[in-house]
Motif scaffolding. Structure first.
Motif: not given
Length: 254
Positions: A55, A59, A228, A251
């Motif tokens: 992430g 995040a 996320e 992502y």
């Protein structure tokens, strides 16, 4: 691929079989003050498995680690480790259970020697086997054995990261959380660090690898999660993530 299609793909369940599960996090919520950061996070790690948690900055990765390890109190949810509920437990109880974190930024004690830093790793857990574990750590990191009397703050970044991992190993972890172990290292040292992580995995140690170095993490991991905005957006095999152009763009930014 549409956003709706991406969302459908990312919610697939990649949890491990219950009989093999070492860490089982369900519905974890938490944050700072009134600001919610974790929004119902689920994550599982099996014995001997390496799981990557990926992430971007902000995040929720570090908040997740801190909540998992007892440095922050969860608002809701369950953290079961070895079948025992640890959600809300004091961080010393988490360490005693064998859930050990090597924190982002190393967090060594710069004014203490290498030996003193290592010995502190066994302060709460495995103190009786300190001598045996020291020899094991020195076998993995010969450079630390050569520098036992050196002040930790005078070591290079790579050596400090070795010390931080060695300190974690002194506690005989059943699950080792590595938070950004490659952060701030040169490309050559990054390769060396991931080779070491691969060695630990090869010895059967369960590892939760929290990394922004997506390529290296996915190359080594058995499974991956992408977080996320405090929610898990993907869980599955690394190849599933890498083989989807939409998921990579959405992502991972690649």
């Amino acid at each position: 691929m549409s956003a709706q299609a991406i969302e459908t793909q990312t919610v697939r369940d990649a949890s491990t079989p219950a009989a093999e599960t070492l860490l089982d996090v369900r519905g974890l919520r938490g944050g700072y003050g009134r600001i919610e950061v974790l929004r119902g996070v689920d994550l599982q790690v099996a014995r001997g498995e390496m799981v990557a948690l990926l992430g971007s900055n902000g995040a929720g990765k570090t908040t997740f680690n801190h909540t998992l390890c007892g440095l922050m109190k969860p608002w809701a949810g369950s953290v079961r480790f070895n079948g025992v509920e640890l959600g809300g437990a004091h961080y010393r109880e988490v360490v005693r259970a064998g859930l050990i974190q090597v924190p982002e930024g190393r967090k060594i004690f710069p004014n203490l020697s290498v030996m003193e830093n290592l010995e502190l790793g066994s302060f709460t857990r495995a103190r009786a086997r300190r001598a045996q574990n020291l020899e094991k750590v020195f076998g993995i990191f010969p450079r630390l054995k050569e520098r036992t009397a050196q002040l930790a703050g005078t070591m290079s970044g790579g050596e400090q990261q070795m010390l931080a991992i060695g300190r974690g190993l002194m506690a005989e972890p059943e699950l080792l959380i590595l938070d950004e172990p490659s952060l701030g290292l040169s490309p050559l040292l990054v390769e060396e660090m991931f080779a070491l992580i691969g060695r630990l995995r090869g010895e059967g140690l369960a590892i939760l690898l929290v990394e922004q170095n997506v390529g290296q993490a996915l190359e080594m991991a058995d499974r991956a999660y992408v977080i996320e905005n405090g929610s898990m957006r993907f869980s599955g095999r690394p190849e599933e993530l890498l083989n989807s152009d939409a998921l990579r763009r959405a992502y991972l930014g690649v």
